[in-house]
Design a protein around this motif. Structure first.
Motif, mmCIF file in Angstrom:
data_model
loop_
_atom_site.group_PDB
_atom_site.id
_atom_site.type_symbol
_atom_site.label_atom_id
_atom_site.label_comp_id
_atom_site.label_asym_id
_atom_site.label_seq_id
_atom_site.Cartn_x
_atom_site.Cartn_y
_atom_site.Cartn_z
ATOM 1 N N VAL A 160 0.617 -1.505 0.009
ATOM 2 C CA VAL A 160 -0.113 0.164 0.013
ATOM 3 C C VAL A 160 0.786 1.195 -0.160
ATOM 4 C CG1 VAL A 160 -1.790 1.127 1.218
ATOM 5 C CG2 VAL A 160 -2.083 -1.224 1.177
ATOM 6 N N THR A 163 -0.720 -5.180 -5.214
ATOM 7 C CA THR A 163 -1.149 -4.082 -4.305
ATOM 8 C C THR A 163 -0.880 -2.766 -4.632
ATOM 9 O OG1 THR A 163 -1.412 -5.882 -2.430
ATOM 10 C CG2 THR A 163 -1.818 -3.468 -2.024
ATOM 11 N N VAL A 175 -3.262 0.156 -5.858
ATOM 12 C CA VAL A 175 -3.534 1.124 -4.937
ATOM 13 C C VAL A 175 -2.959 2.399 -5.948
ATOM 14 C CG1 VAL A 175 -2.568 2.375 -2.985
ATOM 15 C CG2 VAL A 175 -3.465 0.193 -2.954
ATOM 16 N N GLU A 223 -5.173 3.827 -8.595
ATOM 17 C CA GLU A 223 -6.522 4.522 -8.483
ATOM 18 C C GLU A 223 -6.399 5.742 -7.810
ATOM 19 O OE1 GLU A 223 -9.498 3.160 -8.414
ATOM 20 O OE2 GLU A 223 -9.189 1.272 -9.446
#
Length: 234
Positions: A42, A123, A127, A130
């Motif tokens: 993340v 991931t 992330v 987006e």
């Protein structure tokens, strides 16, 4: 006679090695490592989308949204930044796993780090892409012909998703190969050559006494029946 005491003028080399670690705990540590490493993707994705350049696009009307550059470099830059950050991420993960979880080193930990690094890469991509994507989609739907926009970065070379796991596996394997511990399944075992051998075979070591007299004595002083004794005197 005490088995731990001196025998024949020399002491026992060392206590018995520790018992192997439980396999259930090892599997649990490997699974938890994979989860933690995957979640670390993340912040990796946020750093990537902050460093990677945005792509200038143009609403060309009938053709739709096109890149506002005849030879755009932003696509390559986004992939390059992801690969660079993936290398650094894999290096940090491998070193941290070795320093923190060295007791559980072995195939299970290596598998956990590999799966976790792959999950972290996916991931980070999910992330990072987006961030700003919703605003970009709204612009695509409401913009007039001739309008320009800075589209958020995205991956196009999907092979870069393998970079973190590739680096982590290599670094962790090298660190395990350079370790002096003799047995991966017996943490705390004494490192170095001659483990478990008497001092007179593995070399003198502090606190292990002296070699047996029959090995340090001249051949002529050995008993006649000993293999190292010379021919009998006439």
């Amino acid at each position: 006679m005490d088995p731990a005491g001196p025998v024949g003028g020399w002491e026992t080399p060392q206590p018995p090695p520790p018992a192997p670690r439980p396999w259930r705990r090892t599997v649990s540590v490997g699974a938890l490592t994979a989860l933690v490493v995957a979640l670390a993707g993340v912040p990796l994705g946020l750093i990537w989308t902050w460093l990677a350049p945005s792509v200038p696009v143009l609403n060309a009307g009938a053709p739709g949204i096109v890149v506002n550059d005849p030879s755009p470099e932003e696509y390559i830059a986004a992939d390059g930044w992801f690969a660079i950050l993936g290398c650094a991420f894999g290096l940090v993960v491998a070193i941290t796993a070795w320093l923190v979880l060295r007791r559980y080193r072995g195939p299970v930990l290596l598998l956990g780090v590999t799966v976790g690094a792959l999950g972290a890469a996916v991931t980070a991509w999910a992330v990072g892409r987006e961030v700003g994507l919703h605003a970009y989609q709204q612009w695509r739907e409401s913009s007039a012909p001739g309008a320009t926009y800075a589209a958020p970065p995205d991956l196009h070379a999907f092979g870069t998703l393998l970079v973190p796991a590739f680096v982590a596996v290599i670094v962790l394997t090298l660190m395990a190969g350079w370790a002096s511990d003799p047995d991966l399944q017996r943490p705390g075992a004494r490192p170095g050559p001659g483990h478990g051998m008497p001092p007179y075979l593995s070399g003198p070591e502090p606190g292990h006494g002296t070699p047996p007299p029959y090995l340090s004595a001249p051949a002529g002083d050995l008993p006649p029946h000993h293999p190292g004794a010379g021919p009998p005197h006439p």
